[in-house]
Design an enzyme around this catalytic site. Structure first.
Site, PDB file in Angstrom:
ATOM      1  N   SER A 139     -11.329  -4.213  64.690  1.00 50.03           N
ATOM      2  CA  SER A 139     -10.921  -5.552  64.287  1.00 50.03           C
ATOM      3  C   SER A 139      -9.459  -5.497  63.899  1.00 50.03           C
ATOM      4  O   SER A 139      -8.931  -4.427  63.576  1.00 50.03           O
ATOM      5  CB  SER A 139     -11.752  -6.024  63.086  1.00 50.03           C
ATOM      6  OG  SER A 139     -11.249  -7.231  62.545  1.00 50.03           O
ATOM      7  N   TYR A 152     -15.896  -6.189  54.690  1.00 47.48           N
ATOM      8  CA  TYR A 152     -15.570  -6.151  56.112  1.00 47.48           C
ATOM      9  C   TYR A 152     -14.379  -5.240  56.388  1.00 47.48           C
ATOM     10  O   TYR A 152     -14.414  -4.410  57.309  1.00 47.48           O
ATOM     11  CB  TYR A 152     -15.283  -7.573  56.607  1.00 47.48           C
ATOM     12  CG  TYR A 152     -15.145  -7.681  58.105  1.00 47.48           C
ATOM     13  CD1 TYR A 152     -16.264  -7.669  58.926  1.00 47.48           C
ATOM     14  CD2 TYR A 152     -13.892  -7.805  58.707  1.00 47.48           C
ATOM     15  CE1 TYR A 152     -16.148  -7.777  60.309  1.00 47.48           C
ATOM     16  CE2 TYR A 152     -13.767  -7.918  60.085  1.00 47.48           C
ATOM     17  CZ  TYR A 152     -14.893  -7.898  60.880  1.00 47.48           C
ATOM     18  OH  TYR A 152     -14.775  -7.995  62.241  1.00 47.48           O
TER      19      TYR A 152
END
Length: 247
Positions: A139, A152
């Site tokens: 990501s 996250y």
């Protein structure tokens, strides 16, 4: 036209996983679809003859092993894993994040990624010809965080460590490992980007997105490389997203 090449995709029931699975099917690959919701996986497969639906939870090591064994039994070998399954949590300061949310994100994004890579690595190491490729979905958060994203962001930094280690450990067995870091690909999971999302300066602003097909094309390119070549890390993002302003 069928290529004879095979790939397992986790998190294939929605978002990037679904788009990528369909992209590989269109490119002629045999594709195993892993996810918790069988109905969603069947929707992804859409009756395609080369799609293999394997419903399981990536945090369940025994279920993952059984799924990979089924794919191996059907195909004879596993050429690639797109290690994609992931989970996020609502943004909040660390002391306001429910522990259940923290544990859930880390279970899927860290433990689940490791277990899927472990299952793929074991079979690639022992198949003939030996070898294969693992592509981890990182990501932009593997580089810099969004505000209030401890679970996250921590998980995606861990994915980078997994990629680096597997890229090293896989050399002896012909197993390549790479990572794709994605920013603002348009799926149902990033709809809030267009409505407005928190920024580093405390404001809430809309962010640009890109068509998910660009991600699909990139992953297919990574997976299609010959054994002697590997894309270790690549970032693909909406051109004008505020990457430089994060962190």
């Amino acid at each position: 036209m069928a290529t004879g090449r095979t790939i397992v995709i986790t998190g294939a029931g929605s978002g990037i996983g679904r788009a990528t699975a369909r992209g590989f099917l269109d490119a002629g690959w045999h594709v195993a679809l892993i996810g918790r919701r069988e109905t969603a996986l069947l929707e992804t497969a859409a009756g395609h003859a080369q799609a293999l639906v394997l419903s399981c939870d990536v945090t369940d090591a025994a279920a993952l092993d059984a799924a990979f064994d089924e794919a191996l039994a059907d195909w004879g070998r596993i050429d690639c894993l797109f290690n994609n399954a992931g989970l996020s949590a609502a943004p909040a300061p660390i002391d306001e994040i429910p522990l259940d949310d923290l544990h859930a994100v880390l279970a899927v994004n860290v433990t689940g990624m490791v277990l899927a890579a472990r299952a793929a690595f074991a079979r690639m190491r022992r198949q003939t010809p030996q070898g294969g490729r693992i592509i981890n979905n990182g990501s932009i958060s593997a580089h810099v965080p969004r505000p209030g994203s401890v679970p996250y962001t921590v998980s995606k930094h861990a994915v980078t460590g997994l990629t680096r280690t597997l890229a090293l450990d896989g050399r002896a067995f012909g197993i390549a490992c790479g990572q794709i870091d994605i920013g603002n690909a348009e799926t149902e999971m990033v709809a809030r980007m267009k409505a407005g999302i928190g920024q580093a300066d405390g404001s809430v602003r809309k962010e640009p997105v890109m068509d998910v097909r660009h991600v699909v094309e990139t992953v297919v390119t990574m997976a299609s490389l010959p054994p002697e070549a590997n894309i270790l890390f690549t970032t693909i993002m909406a051109t004008n997203m505020p990457l430089a302003g994060r962190g």
